[in-house]
Design a protein around this motif. Structure first.
Motif, mmCIF file in Angstrom:
data_model
loop_
_atom_site.group_PDB
_atom_site.id
_atom_site.type_symbol
_atom_site.label_atom_id
_atom_site.label_comp_id
_atom_site.label_asym_id
_atom_site.label_seq_id
_atom_site.Cartn_x
_atom_site.Cartn_y
_atom_site.Cartn_z
ATOM 1 N N MET A 8 -15.676 -20.764 -18.495
ATOM 2 C CA MET A 8 -15.466 -20.536 -19.913
ATOM 3 C C MET A 8 -16.726 -20.831 -20.717
ATOM 4 O O MET A 8 -17.402 -21.825 -20.517
ATOM 5 N N GLY A 11 -14.820 -19.306 -27.351
ATOM 6 C CA GLY A 11 -13.447 -19.092 -27.775
ATOM 7 C C GLY A 11 -13.386 -18.500 -29.171
ATOM 8 O O GLY A 11 -14.222 -18.818 -30.029
ATOM 9 N N ASN A 13 -10.724 -17.249 -32.514
ATOM 10 C CA ASN A 13 -9.437 -17.309 -33.198
ATOM 11 C C ASN A 13 -9.230 -15.959 -33.876
ATOM 12 O O ASN A 13 -9.778 -15.692 -34.942
ATOM 13 N N SER A 72 -4.435 -16.260 -25.324
ATOM 14 C CA SER A 72 -3.412 -17.255 -25.628
ATOM 15 C C SER A 72 -2.578 -16.726 -26.789
ATOM 16 O O SER A 72 -3.119 -16.314 -27.815
ATOM 17 N N ILE A 150 -8.039 -20.904 -17.596
ATOM 18 C CA ILE A 150 -8.923 -20.982 -18.761
ATOM 19 C C ILE A 150 -10.333 -21.377 -18.321
ATOM 20 O O ILE A 150 -11.332 -20.805 -18.774
ATOM 21 N N CYS A 155 -14.125 -16.109 -21.571
ATOM 22 C CA CYS A 155 -13.862 -16.037 -23.008
ATOM 23 C C CYS A 155 -12.361 -16.209 -23.275
ATOM 24 O O CYS A 155 -11.539 -15.674 -22.556
ATOM 25 N N VAL A 156 -12.037 -16.977 -24.311
ATOM 26 C CA VAL A 156 -10.643 -17.177 -24.708
ATOM 27 C C VAL A 156 -10.418 -16.559 -26.082
ATOM 28 O O VAL A 156 -11.192 -16.792 -27.011
ATOM 29 N N GLU A 182 -3.091 -24.998 -24.215
ATOM 30 C CA GLU A 182 -4.187 -24.057 -23.997
ATOM 31 C C GLU A 182 -5.335 -24.289 -24.963
ATOM 32 O O GLU A 182 -6.509 -24.292 -24.558
ATOM 33 N N ILE A 183 -5.033 -24.474 -26.247
ATOM 34 C CA ILE A 183 -6.105 -24.695 -27.225
ATOM 35 C C ILE A 183 -6.781 -26.041 -26.981
ATOM 36 O O ILE A 183 -7.999 -26.170 -27.104
ATOM 37 N N THR A 186 -9.281 -25.703 -24.198
ATOM 38 C CA THR A 186 -10.530 -25.014 -24.550
ATOM 39 C C THR A 186 -11.534 -25.982 -25.162
ATOM 40 O O THR A 186 -12.737 -25.693 -25.187
ATOM 41 N N LYS A 191 -18.245 -26.107 -20.492
ATOM 42 C CA LYS A 191 -18.757 -24.859 -21.071
ATOM 43 C C LYS A 191 -20.058 -24.517 -20.342
ATOM 44 O O LYS A 191 -20.929 -25.365 -20.162
ATOM 45 N N LEU A 223 -13.105 -22.852 -32.415
ATOM 46 C CA LEU A 223 -12.904 -21.416 -32.184
ATOM 47 C C LEU A 223 -13.502 -20.611 -33.332
ATOM 48 O O LEU A 223 -13.326 -20.948 -34.497
#
Length: 268
Positions: A8, A11, A13, A72, A150, A155-156, A182-183, A186, A191, A223
């Motif tokens: 990962m 991320g 939003n 997610s 994850i 990428c999320v 999940e959040i 992250t 990373k 995010l």
């Protein structure tokens, strides 16, 4: 796409009212392909002594699917997430993992275990203690599988809708323990910049007489906020850049938001 270690990196939003309906068919095709990979018969994991091999069960029931993006989302937004996955694949050739793909099979697995091991002698109702035990095991498997997925996805994308958040003026909250997990993951997992050679590498429960409502504070400061206009801009920049040089579509996205600069600052 160029092969390399997948860890990962970034991320986002995603706040959008776009439904991506034109890409729903492709999204369901991808969803069903992944679905075939996780559907297994429960009985094959019962050992000769009658015990269940939990390690083997988790490995085969929740296998790690190779994907570029982890989506997610609220279970109520499954169709929108599937359509978004179709858009990402049709536009960039990216493979998105949809977490409800795992969630649904967790429910199927739990039901299989409860039917075999958790019934009361009357064969109709379930033993409360036995169900607590089975649920704790299945949810631990699910949590581990989601966290690993994850960590292994570059990428999320968090699909931010009224179904996923119950936002007040002060703080973001969610009713979903899985979105919360999940959040949170992250933020906590490692990373690492993608290892690609480029000139520029930018880097649900029993019903009761009263409804149980639990809320979790959701920290999304890490995010990057994006919307449908940002998605279209990402697509247009990627197409333009491809006329000059070959570039991974996620690198185009990272470059747009300067993720490599953030990473270099942390290293410094």
């Amino acid at each position: 796409m160029i092969e390399g270690e997948i860890v990962m990196f970034a991320g986002f939003n995603l706040i959008t009212e776009e439904t991506f309906d034109d890409f729903k068919e492709n999204g369901y095709r991808l969803f069903n392909e992944n679905k075939k990979k996780v559907e297994k018969e429960f009985e094959i994991f019962i050992s000769n002594d009658g015990s269940v091999n939990g390690t083997s069960l988790q490995k085969h029931w929740f296998p790690q699917i190779k994907a570029d993006i982890f989506i997610s989302h609220s279970h109520k937004d499954e169709e929108k997430a599937i359509s978004l996955a179709g858009w990402l694949n049709s536009t960039f050739g990216l493979n998105a993992f949809i977490d409800s793909c795992v969630w649904g099979f967790a429910n199927n697995l739990l039901k299989s275990i409860d039917e075999k091991y958790c019934k009361n002698p009357n064969g109709v109702t379930y033993d409360y203690e036995k169900r607590n035990y089975s649920t704790s095991h299945v949810h631990t498997m699910l949590s581990t599988a989601l966290t690993t997925m994850i960590d292994n996805t570059e990428c999320v994308l968090f699909l931010n809708t009224p179904n996923s958040l119950c936002t007040s003026e002060v703080i973001n909250q969610t009713h979903s323990p899985w979105i919360y997990l999940e959040i949170a993951m992250t933020q906590l997992i490692r990373k690492k910049e993608p290892n690609r050679p480029h000139e520029i590498l930018i880097k649900h429960a029993f019903e009761a007489s009263e409804k149980l409502i639990i809320k979790y504070d959701l920290n999304m400061d890490h995010l990057q906020n994006i919307n449908e206009n940002d998605l279209k801009s990402w697509r247009d920049i990627f197409i333009k850049n491809q006329q000059i040089k070959e570039e991974h579509p996620l690198d185009t996205l990272y470059e747009k938001y300067g993720f490599i600069k953030k990473m270099e600052t942390l290293k410094g």
